[in-house]
Structure formats: C-alpha cells, structure tokens
Design a protein around this motif. Structure first.
Motif, PDB file in Angstrom:
ATOM      1  N   ARG A   1      -0.164  11.976  12.025  1.00 39.63           N
ATOM      2  CA  ARG A   1      -1.072  11.523  11.372  1.00 39.63           C
ATOM      3  C   ARG A   1      -2.518  11.660  11.768  1.00 39.63           C
ATOM      4  O   ARG A   1      -2.858  11.614  12.909  1.00 39.63           O
ATOM      5  N   ILE A   2      -3.313  11.954  10.509  1.00 41.14           N
ATOM      6  CA  ILE A   2      -4.826  12.074  10.734  1.00 41.14           C
ATOM      7  C   ILE A   2      -5.658  11.096   9.621  1.00 41.14           C
ATOM      8  O   ILE A   2      -5.185  11.198   8.456  1.00 41.14           O
ATOM      9  N   GLN A   3      -6.181  10.235  10.296  1.00 42.65           N
ATOM     10  CA  GLN A   3      -6.872   9.451   9.429  1.00 42.65           C
ATOM     11  C   GLN A   3      -8.231   9.792   8.886  1.00 42.65           C
ATOM     12  O   GLN A   3      -9.242  10.078   9.959  1.00 42.65           O
TER      13      GLN A   3
ATOM     14  N   LEU B   1      -3.260  20.285   6.397  1.00 42.17           N
ATOM     15  CA  LEU B   1      -3.487  19.352   5.207  1.00 42.17           C
ATOM     16  C   LEU B   1      -4.948  18.738   5.324  1.00 42.17           C
ATOM     17  O   LEU B   1      -5.590  18.384   4.267  1.00 42.17           O
ATOM     18  N   ALA B   2      -5.194  18.123   6.556  1.00 40.24           N
ATOM     19  CA  ALA B   2      -6.489  17.479   6.688  1.00 40.24           C
ATOM     20  C   ALA B   2      -7.787  18.510   6.365  1.00 40.24           C
ATOM     21  O   ALA B   2      -8.665  17.944   5.753  1.00 40.24           O
TER      22      ALA B   2
ATOM     23  N   GLU C   1       6.249   7.406   3.909  1.00 41.05           N
ATOM     24  CA  GLU C   1       4.997   6.742   4.419  1.00 41.05           C
ATOM     25  C   GLU C   1       5.256   5.095   5.250  1.00 41.05           C
ATOM     26  O   GLU C   1       4.925   4.945   6.065  1.00 41.05           O
ATOM     27  N   ALA C   2       5.831   4.477   4.217  1.00 41.10           N
ATOM     28  CA  ALA C   2       6.339   3.040   4.466  1.00 41.10           C
ATOM     29  C   ALA C   2       7.417   2.895   5.517  1.00 41.10           C
ATOM     30  O   ALA C   2       7.025   2.172   6.308  1.00 41.10           O
TER      31      ALA C   2
ATOM     32  N   ILE D   1      -8.292   7.980   4.144  1.00 43.62           N
ATOM     33  CA  ILE D   1      -7.203   8.693   3.756  1.00 43.62           C
ATOM     34  C   ILE D   1      -6.292   9.098   4.767  1.00 43.62           C
ATOM     35  O   ILE D   1      -6.841   9.694   5.582  1.00 43.62           O
ATOM     36  N   ASN D   2      -5.126   8.759   4.739  1.00 44.85           N
ATOM     37  CA  ASN D   2      -4.037   8.996   5.894  1.00 44.85           C
ATOM     38  C   ASN D   2      -3.328  10.380   5.201  1.00 44.85           C
ATOM     39  O   ASN D   2      -2.877  10.347   4.345  1.00 44.85           O
ATOM     40  N   ILE D   3      -3.497  11.301   6.299  1.00 40.00           N
ATOM     41  CA  ILE D   3      -2.964  12.629   6.208  1.00 40.00           C
ATOM     42  C   ILE D   3      -1.563  12.609   6.897  1.00 40.00           C
ATOM     43  O   ILE D   3      -1.727  12.434   8.304  1.00 40.00           O
TER      44      ILE D   3
END
Length: 355
Positions: free
Chosen positions: A15-17, A38-39, A67-68, A25-27
């Motif tokens: 994950r990259i925020q 994607l980021a 994601e959940a 935005i969370n990637i």
C-alpha cells in the motif's frame, strides 16, 4: 516522480497512501513494484489535470471487498495461521465479488456467486468463506446480504482401531519420518510436533514436555508461537512406544527443533502407509484421534486421557475425538449374548413359576 514509500501489509499486499489536493488516496497492489507503478500513474494524472480532487467533501466511498479484507487483517491482532486462512479466502474465493465496493454486494449478486462457487468447492469451504465476508462487512458497520448458504454435513475423521494401530506402528518403523508420525500417535497436534525442541525431550524419564506451537503463515512459512491451543495443551506426554524412544535416542541432539520437514510431508507419508497396508485413510490429525480411541479401548480413565492429549474438557474429547471401534461394539454385544444365553429354557420355566 517522488511518492511515499510502499508499505507491506500483514495480508501480504502493498500500500502507498497518496495525498493529492487534500484527498487521501490509498493505492493497493499485490507486489511492491506494481504498487509504485500505480501510485506514479495516479500522481501523474493528477498533475496533468486528468484527476481532480473533489472541491466539496462528498460521501465517503466504501472500499472494495478486497480492500476491506486487507484493512481488517491489518488492524486486527491475529495469529499467523488465521491470517493465512483469510488471505486464502481473499485470493481464492468469491473472485467476482472482490473488486466490488461493499455497498455493491447485493443479495442477488452474492447468491449467484455462492451458487457458482459450489460447483468446484465443498459446502464447508463456501460456508466458512462467506462467514468471513460477513464478519468483514459487520466490521465496517454494514449488514451482510441475506443469502442461503449450503448445509454442512458432519463427518467423522478416519481413525485406526487397536488392531490397525499395531499394523501401522510396525509399518512406520523404517519410515524416514517415523519420529513425527509416532509423536502424532502419542496425541501431539501437528503444530505441537513442528514446535517440539530437543530441550523438551527427556529420554531419561521417557517423557516429552509439550509447550508452544508452530503454524504456517500466509507465505507458507512456519511461525513459532509460545502458546499452545489452550492451557491444557501445555503438558507432559509419556513416551509409550519403544519405537519412538529408540528413534529419539538415535537422532538425539543437544538443542534445536526435533522435526525439520514440511508438515505436509508428514501427512503424505501417513497416507502412503495407510494406502499400502489397506488401512483407513487417516492423516496426521487422524493419528491423534486414534490415540483417543485406543485409550477408550484400553479403558484408560478419561481424566488421564485428557491430560496426556491436552484436551481442555471431556465433552470435547467425547464429542469430537472418541470413536467407538466396531471391534469394541462387538465385544460388548458378545458379553450381553453370553449373559442372556446362560438362561436355558428349563431355568426360564422355573423362573416363570417362581421356583
């Protein structure tokens, strides 16, 4: 293009925020490289004006089911084995639902997915997977869709009776994995076998100190745990079979793990022996069941069986683990028949007339 560093989640994803124009935005991606790519694309689109941050706050967008699940796993304190199970559900079950937002999981869509999944999976697998999905939705304050899940028909785990155990133990004697196999037949769980250390083996007093466990994580790596399944699981187990004693003595080391193979290798060898000698298709855990059945056959008091096997209460042992072998049923049937057969017709006539 400078972006925040990718962070690996407990679920195994990355994950990259990003923070773009006040929007968080969370990637998420399955690999670090893909997450970074994607980021970079997302940030480039924003700088080029193709992606606009909302001018006014709107309703919060619900995450996708995938994601959940990642967020649920990340924020909960879970054992490695539990995380492994949840990640398998995420990657193998309900793939048509995983990229839908939680509010898009309608009863119709979910019911059709369950119906489709049942074509290639067992009822128990699907029922357990849906139970986890429902838990994740409740975690987000949502009521899971009302769907029909398949009924799970309970089945007994195969076990070896007293006679079959004698055949099995002789067959195991030359097997390279005889130590873990004999340990299972002494009531140890798979996780306890994989955690056993030489420091816990007391050959002088012929006993083993069972403490701790080792379970597989989502990366198929063994993770050592200090705790057993329950308080009763920490126990001393006597070395009852000379074959186990001799094998441990021959392989004895001052320290370290007693068993160093993959746990699936143990299971495969047990099944191979059973197939070769025409025995019930037990696995590693089936040998633990066999120990409980043998204890019943030998008339060992329940409390002693519970202490050796690490069962926390007799109801669990009776309901799940203690099987009555058909040979034992026949033995008691013969006792009844012998008793009633002692009264012949003449005696019966005398009894009937009060003589």
């Amino acid at each position: 293009m400078k972006i925040p560093k990718a962070r690996k989640l407990p679920s195994g994803t990355w994950r990259i925020q990003l923070r773009l124009g006040g929007e968080s935005i969370n990637i998420n991606a399955r690999t670090e490289k893909e997450c970074v790519r994607l980021a970079q694309i997302t940030k480039a689109e924003y700088l080029a004006g193709k992606r606009q941050a909302p001018s006014t706050p709107g309703p919060e967008q619900l995450p996708t089911l995938r994601e959940a699940i990642d967020a649920y796993v990340e924020t909960r304190v879970l054992s490695p084995a539990t995380v492994r199970g949840y990640v398998k559900i995420r990657d193998l079950r309900f793939q048509s639902l995983m990229d839908l937002q939680l509010d898009e999981l309608t009863p119709e869509v979910c019911q059709q997915t369950i119906k489709t999944e049942l074509r290639s999976n067992s009822a128990k697998t699907i029922r357990n997977a849906w139970s986890f999905v429902s838990t994740v939705m409740r975690y987000y304050g949502l009521q899971p869709p009302k769907v029909s899940t398949p009924q799970v028909v309970p089945h007994d785990t195969p076990f070896l009776d007293a006679g079959e155990i004698q055949i099995f133990r002789r067959a195991v004697k030359e097997n390279p994995y005889k130590i873990p196999i004999y340990l299972a037949l002494h009531s140890l769980r798979r996780s306890e076998i994989m955690a056993l250390r030489w420091e816990q083996v007391d050959l002088k007093h012929r006993r083993i100190r069972v403490v701790g466990a080792a379970v597989m994580d989502q990366h198929e790596q063994l993770v050592q745990k200090k705790e057993n399944k329950n308080r009763a699981s920490t126990r001393y187990v006597p070395i009852l079979m000379d074959e186990l004693y001799d094998a441990l003595k021959e392989a004895q080391q001052p320290e370290g793990l007693v068993v160093n193979c993959n746990p699936n290798t143990i299971w495969a060898n047990v099944r191979r022996i059973c197939a070769q000698y025409g025995l019930p298709p037990v696995g590693t855990h089936g040998l633990r069941h066999s120990f409980a059945s043998l204890a019943y056959h030998l008339g060992v008091p329940e409390q002693i069986t519970m202490e050796i096997g690490g069962w926390s209460d007799n109801q669990t042992m009776r309901k799940i683990y203690t099987h009555v072998a058909q040979a034992d049923v026949k033995r008691y049937e013969d006792k009844f028949a012998t008793f009633f057969g002692q009264i012949d017709e003449e005696n019966a006539h005398e009894i009937a007339h009060g003589k």
